[in-house]
Motif scaffolding. Structure first.
Motif, PDB file in Angstrom:
ATOM      1  N   MET A   1      41.881  36.277  31.510  1.00  0.00           N
ATOM      2  CA  MET A   1      42.606  36.543  32.751  1.00  0.00           C
ATOM      3  C   MET A   1      41.856  35.874  33.906  1.00  0.00           C
ATOM      4  N   ASN A   2      42.525  34.937  34.610  1.00  0.00           N
ATOM      5  CA  ASN A   2      41.868  34.226  35.691  1.00  0.00           C
ATOM      6  C   ASN A   2      41.900  35.029  36.988  1.00  0.00           C
ATOM      7  N   ARG A   3      41.279  34.428  38.014  1.00  0.00           N
ATOM      8  CA  ARG A   3      41.141  35.143  39.283  1.00  0.00           C
ATOM      9  C   ARG A   3      42.502  35.428  39.930  1.00  0.00           C
ATOM     10  N   LYS A   4      43.431  34.468  39.818  1.00  0.00           N
ATOM     11  CA  LYS A   4      44.758  34.657  40.410  1.00  0.00           C
ATOM     12  C   LYS A   4      45.491  35.827  39.745  1.00  0.00           C
ATOM     13  N   GLN A   5      45.388  35.895  38.422  1.00  0.00           N
ATOM     14  CA  GLN A   5      46.019  36.996  37.694  1.00  0.00           C
ATOM     15  C   GLN A   5      45.393  38.343  38.082  1.00  0.00           C
ATOM     16  N   LEU A   6      44.054  38.340  38.224  1.00  0.00           N
ATOM     17  CA  LEU A   6      43.384  39.558  38.661  1.00  0.00           C
ATOM     18  C   LEU A   6      43.832  39.958  40.065  1.00  0.00           C
ATOM     19  N   GLY A   7      44.102  38.948  40.902  1.00  0.00           N
ATOM     20  CA  GLY A   7      44.611  39.242  42.247  1.00  0.00           C
ATOM     21  C   GLY A   7      45.956  39.937  42.199  1.00  0.00           C
ATOM     22  N   TRP A   8      46.829  39.465  41.327  1.00  0.00           N
ATOM     23  CA  TRP A   8      48.138  40.116  41.169  1.00  0.00           C
ATOM     24  C   TRP A   8      47.980  41.545  40.646  1.00  0.00           C
ATOM     25  N   ILE A   9      47.109  41.699  39.671  1.00  0.00           N
ATOM     26  CA  ILE A   9      46.840  43.043  39.133  1.00  0.00           C
ATOM     27  C   ILE A   9      46.329  43.962  40.233  1.00  0.00           C
ATOM     28  N   HIS A  10      45.452  43.427  41.089  1.00  0.00           N
ATOM     29  CA  HIS A  10      44.892  44.209  42.196  1.00  0.00           C
ATOM     30  C   HIS A  10      45.996  44.700  43.121  1.00  0.00           C
ATOM     31  N   HIS A  11      46.945  43.820  43.455  1.00  0.00           N
ATOM     32  CA  HIS A  11      48.019  44.207  44.370  1.00  0.00           C
ATOM     33  C   HIS A  11      48.990  45.187  43.701  1.00  0.00           C
TER      34      HIS A  11
ATOM     35  N   ASN B   1      33.826  49.538  43.859  1.00  0.00           N
ATOM     36  CA  ASN B   1      35.273  49.769  43.824  1.00  0.00           C
ATOM     37  C   ASN B   1      35.765  49.990  42.402  1.00  0.00           C
ATOM     38  N   ILE B   2      35.265  49.174  41.488  1.00  0.00           N
ATOM     39  CA  ILE B   2      35.709  49.288  40.092  1.00  0.00           C
ATOM     40  C   ILE B   2      35.284  50.630  39.508  1.00  0.00           C
ATOM     41  N   TRP B   3      34.005  50.977  39.677  1.00  0.00           N
ATOM     42  CA  TRP B   3      33.523  52.244  39.123  1.00  0.00           C
ATOM     43  C   TRP B   3      34.174  53.447  39.804  1.00  0.00           C
ATOM     44  N   LEU B   4      34.425  53.339  41.101  1.00  0.00           N
ATOM     45  CA  LEU B   4      35.075  54.438  41.822  1.00  0.00           C
ATOM     46  C   LEU B   4      36.434  54.745  41.224  1.00  0.00           C
ATOM     47  N   PHE B   5      37.224  53.694  41.002  1.00  0.00           N
ATOM     48  CA  PHE B   5      38.582  53.943  40.511  1.00  0.00           C
ATOM     49  C   PHE B   5      38.619  54.259  39.023  1.00  0.00           C
TER      50      PHE B   5
ATOM     51  N   PHE C   1      35.943  44.712  34.826  1.00  0.00           N
ATOM     52  CA  PHE C   1      34.492  44.839  34.637  1.00  0.00           C
ATOM     53  C   PHE C   1      33.844  43.468  34.439  1.00  0.00           C
ATOM     54  N   LEU C   2      34.506  42.588  33.687  1.00  0.00           N
ATOM     55  CA  LEU C   2      33.967  41.239  33.498  1.00  0.00           C
ATOM     56  C   LEU C   2      33.920  40.497  34.825  1.00  0.00           C
TER      57      LEU C   2
ATOM     58  N   LEU D   1      44.692  50.422  31.867  1.00  0.00           N
ATOM     59  CA  LEU D   1      44.288  50.046  30.515  1.00  0.00           C
ATOM     60  C   LEU D   1      44.335  48.533  30.323  1.00  0.00           C
ATOM     61  N   ILE D   2      45.308  47.872  30.955  1.00  0.00           N
ATOM     62  CA  ILE D   2      45.425  46.419  30.835  1.00  0.00           C
ATOM     63  C   ILE D   2      44.293  45.704  31.576  1.00  0.00           C
ATOM     64  N   SER D   3      43.917  46.244  32.735  1.00  0.00           N
ATOM     65  CA  SER D   3      43.028  45.504  33.633  1.00  0.00           C
ATOM     66  C   SER D   3      41.569  45.944  33.601  1.00  0.00           C
ATOM     67  N   ILE D   4      41.274  47.098  33.046  1.00  0.00           N
ATOM     68  CA  ILE D   4      39.938  47.668  33.217  1.00  0.00           C
ATOM     69  C   ILE D   4      38.848  46.776  32.604  1.00  0.00           C
TER      70      ILE D   4
END
Length: 369
Positions: free
Chosen positions: A1-11, A79-83, A66-67, A59-62
């Motif tokens: 999963m690239n940075r752009k995909q992670l950005g979409w997941i974030h939103h 932020n990651i650990w908080l959520f 972390f990576l 479950l898809i993004s966790i």
């Protein structure tokens, strides 16, 4: 999963989380919960569906998150650990609340508290985080926290000085105060008339925001037998019957309970036996609320043999209007949604009616604990 995909997941994550918070807070605040009831919108079901979708997103993004955050600034890791922590608390407490009939009272009560606190404490963080992103505002975090400079030795070596501990403690207290302040003033929004909060508190659930208001001397309850013979009884008539006091725990199907409540009133068997004496055993009873919307039904045995009561006083005082003044039903072995408030009519029938929450939701008709 690239940075752009992670950005979409974030939103997507942010959008779903906001929807989850909005529906959860609407369920908590009496006005909004009742408003959705009036509009016939199943808010509980919507909240659960959004929660399931949120679980899927996590479950898809966790793992990828972390990576991604492994070599990022400390704020990203935080932020990651908080959520992940919040997700774990929300998921575990939510499951226990949903299957609360399978666990002890103290477990479901604490699950409600954990679910609430997880929500209220994170709200200040979400507001600050969202404000910075939406308006491109640079929050004055330390440079090392945002990743611009090397992490200080006292952080990397886990050597905190007195000043560092004081700053961290003050920051923690600020967020705790803000979240706790929202959490503890919120009952004002959902508990009319400054409801007492010892031993837990009653979260007032109505199906209309304009609940009925009676004066004791004007209130009447109509009783109709199978032949549709109708008799109206006043409070004066009720006081001629034997009154009894019991101490019991009040349980709501949503997971909260109030322990050791003193309830005073009359047993329905003393009230209904004259009307029931010549009727067959398959007689049913429908109890109607004065709000002209809510009602529920029972077998005659459930009311006469299981010590159901008409309640007029709670903890030594007359019921508050929000609690059903002057009269509400109480069944010791059933959830609170069976305890119809502001009773104005009791009807004996040959067939059993579906209650309000059986018609407008998926609640069990018998409602046993």
């Amino acid at each position: 999963m690239n940075r752009k995909q992670l950005g979409w997941i974030h939103h997507i994550h942010a959008t779903v989380l906001i929807l989850l918070l909005l529906t959860g807070i609407s369920l908590y605040v009496s006005f909004f919960r009742t408003l959705f009831n009036e509009w016939k919108i199943p808010l509980v079901a919507i909240h659960i569906v959004i929660a399931i979708f949120y679980i899927g997103i996590m479950l898809i993004s966790i793992y990828q998150a972390f990576l991604y955050g492994k070599k990022r600034a400390p704020i990203k890791k935080f932020n990651i650990w908080l959520f992940v922590l919040l997700f774990s608390l929300w998921l575990s407490s939510g499951i226990l609340m949903y299957f609360q009939h399978l666990v002890p009272v103290w477990v479901r009560n604490n699950s409600v508290i954990i679910h609430d606190w997880s929500t209220w404490i994170v709200i200040p963080w979400i507001l600050i985080h969202g404000y910075g992103h939406l308006f491109n505002v640079r929050i004055p975090w330390p440079n090392w926290w945002r990743g611009r400079k090397q992490v200080p030795d006292w952080i990397s070596e886990n050597k905190l000085g007195r000043r560092d501990i004081t700053k961290s403690l003050l920051l923690f207290l600020v967020f705790l105060f803000l979240g706790g302040w929202i959490r503890w003033i919120s009952p004002i929004l959902s508990i009319p008339e400054n409801e007492e909060k010892r031993r837990g508190y009653f979260r007032i659930y109505n199906v209309t925001n304009d609940y009925p208001r009676y004066e004791e001397e004007d209130w009447k309850v109509a009783i109709e037998d199978l032949n549709q013979v109708r008799e109206e009884l006043t409070m004066k008539d009720m006081r001629k019957l034997p009154w009894y006091s019991i101490v019991d725990d009040f349980h709501c199907v949503t997971g909260w309970s109030v322990r050791g409540v003193e309830l005073r009133g009359i047993y329905l068997k003393n009230l209904l036996e004259p009307y029931y004496a010549n009727h067959p055993n398959d007689t049913y009873v429908t109890v109607y609320s004065g709000d002209e919307l809510y009602y529920d039904s029972f077998t005659i045995s459930q009311l006469l043999d299981e010590e159901a009561m008409l309640i007029f006083e709670l903890d030594g005082l007359p019921l508050k209007r929000s609690q059903g003044f002057p009269c509400r039903l109480y069944h010791p072995n059933m959830y609170g949604y069976k305890s119809v408030k502001w009773i104005t009519r009791i009807q004996l029938t040959a067939g059993r009616e579906q209650g309000y929450w059986q018609t407008n939701g998926d609640y069990d008709l018998d409602g046993y604990l």
